[in-house]
Design an enzyme around this catalytic site. Structure first.
Site, PDB file in Angstrom:
ATOM      1  N   LYS A 202       0.820  -1.530  -0.112  1.00  0.00           N
ATOM      2  CA  LYS A 202      -0.334  -0.306  -0.177  1.00  0.00           C
ATOM      3  C   LYS A 202       1.277   1.273  -0.206  1.00  0.00           C
ATOM      4  CE  LYS A 202      -3.075   2.813   3.034  1.00  0.00           C
ATOM      5  NZ  LYS A 202      -4.786   2.319   3.706  1.00  0.00           N
ATOM      6  N   ARG A 212     -10.562   9.955   2.206  1.00  0.00           N
ATOM      7  CA  ARG A 212     -10.772  10.617   3.673  1.00  0.00           C
ATOM      8  C   ARG A 212     -11.619  11.634   3.322  1.00  0.00           C
ATOM      9  NH1 ARG A 212      -4.005  11.265   2.966  1.00  0.00           N
ATOM     10  NH2 ARG A 212      -3.440   9.046   2.515  1.00  0.00           N
ATOM     11  N   LYS A 225       1.555   9.886   5.720  1.00  0.00           N
ATOM     12  CA  LYS A 225       1.448   8.482   6.254  1.00  0.00           C
ATOM     13  C   LYS A 225       2.779   8.314   5.551  1.00  0.00           C
ATOM     14  CE  LYS A 225      -3.037   8.030   7.145  1.00  0.00           C
ATOM     15  NZ  LYS A 225      -4.598   6.764   6.761  1.00  0.00           N
ATOM     16  N   LYS A 256      -2.380  -1.463  -4.067  1.00  0.00           N
ATOM     17  CA  LYS A 256      -3.657  -0.123  -3.708  1.00  0.00           C
ATOM     18  C   LYS A 256      -2.283   1.034  -3.877  1.00  0.00           C
ATOM     19  CE  LYS A 256      -5.615   2.078   0.312  1.00  0.00           C
ATOM     20  NZ  LYS A 256      -6.799   1.819   0.840  1.00  0.00           N
ATOM     21  N   SER A 282     -10.293   5.909  -4.689  1.00  0.00           N
ATOM     22  CA  SER A 282     -11.273   6.201  -4.569  1.00  0.00           C
ATOM     23  C   SER A 282     -10.700   7.805  -6.091  1.00  0.00           C
ATOM     24  CB  SER A 282     -11.043   7.476  -3.410  1.00  0.00           C
ATOM     25  OG  SER A 282     -10.451   7.985  -2.414  1.00  0.00           O
TER      26      SER A 282
END
Ligand code: PBG
Length: 332
Positions: A202, A212, A225, A256, A282
């Site tokens: 990821k 988010r 992150k 991802k 998304s």
């Protein structure tokens, strides 16, 4: 495999493209509704379907509406639904205790789906961000995302989801050692058949922006992150992460985001030959929908082309917000 091509005109490669019938015969990959895992957003309330502004066509649904969506998915031949909670700000705390509340939104939705559509597999997301006051997937201590304490919390969260009836646990947090700890916890609790689909590769991606928004985490997130999610520049590291998670007890693995990382999907499938999934996230969904709404692309065609690309790259399936729309088209 080395392609064998006779010289022209012995070979005219257009022959196998000359009609739809022949194109169907030589088609190398297929797309079916059973390739899809449908990510859905759960919120509180009753009878609520609230559009997500940055993801046209996507709703936040109350638990009763989630159950209806599961019935629809089952009828369309979609094998699995993945749950993401939109948690009320008042339930976000530093200790993230709502994450393992047996009656939190996710766990209520799991039970409702199991009642309404027992054939659907229910997948969950394991990470602290929906419950964390600062939007991170792990505990934050003095500005650091701490690993081992987070893993303990994630195991509690996993067990609450398995107790509620989850079939597939989806750790999306990228902490070290979580898969082994979750697997041990599940075995100890007697959940021998609960599968783990690890978000193993990821990336720290800007494509997650609309998500988010959808789960109400964008305002909360402080910083980025990058100390736990991967650097988009790396690819060998993805193979190490996948191998590590498999050795710790993951049954299936995920890459991802999706389209920008098809090289990773291909490498992972070629190297390990395990059930491999991509998350068409998304931002990918939003980009296609936005261009389609402007009339700049044919949205349906780009949707199907993008989904087929995942199959061609070697993926067994795709987590996609397009799941119901694509399944409807495929079912004709
Ligand atoms: N652990 C949170 C999580 N689980 C799935 C997504 C993204 C999904 C999407 O963009 O569709 C994220 C966002 C993040 O890591 O910040």
């Amino acid at each position: 495999m080395k392609p064998t091509v006779a010289p022209f005109p012995a070979a005219r490669l257009r022959r196998t493209r000359a009609s739809q019938a022949i194109r169907n015969l030589v088609q190398e990959n297929t797309l079916t509704p059973s390739d899809f895992i449908w990510p859905v957003f759960v919120r509180d309330g009753d009878g609520v379907e609230e559009p997500v502004a940055s993801m046209p066509g996507v709703m936040r649904r109350s638990v009763d509406k989630i159950a209806e969506a599961a019935v629809e998915a089952q009828a369309l031949g979609i094998p699995a639904i993945c749950l993401f909670p939109y948690t009320d700000a008042s339930l976000k705390t530093e200790d993230c205790a709502e994450a393992w509340n047996p009656d939190n939104l996710t766990n209520r939705a799991i039970r409702a789906i199991k009642d309404a559509a027992p054939e659907i597999a229910v997948m969950t997301d394991v990470a602290l961000d929906p419950y964390n006051i600062n939007g991170h997937d792990g505990y934050v201590v003095d500005g650091e995302i701490v690993n081992d304490a987070t893993v303990e919390a994630l195991v509690k969260m996993t067990l609450a989801q398995a107790d509620a009836g989850a079939d597939i646990i989806g750790p999306s947090d990228m902490m070290d050692g979580r898969i082994g700890a979750m697997r041990a916890g599940l075995e100890q609790a007697g959940h021998h058949n609960v599968a783990i689909l690890s978000y193993a590769a990821k990336y720290a991606s800007a494509y997650y922006g609309p998500f988010r928004d959808a789960v109400g985490a964008s305002g909360a997130l402080k910083g980025d992150k990058k100390t736990y999610q991967m650097d988009p520049a790396n690819s060998d590291e993805a193979l190490r992460l996948i191998e590590r998670d498999l050795m710790e007890g993951a049954d299936m693995v995920m890459v991802k985001p999706g389209i920008a990382y098809l090289d990773i999907c291909h490498r992972v499938k070629s190297a390990f030959g395990v059930p491999t999934y991509a998350y068409q996230v998304s931002g990918e969904y939003a980009m296609i929908q936005a261009a389609a709404q402007n009339g700049w692309i044919d949205g349906e065609k780009v949707m199907m082309e993008s989904l087929m690309a995942f199959k061609r790259s070697g993926c067994n399936g795709i987590l996609t917000y397009f799941a119901p729309a694509a399944a409807k088209l495929l079912n004709g």
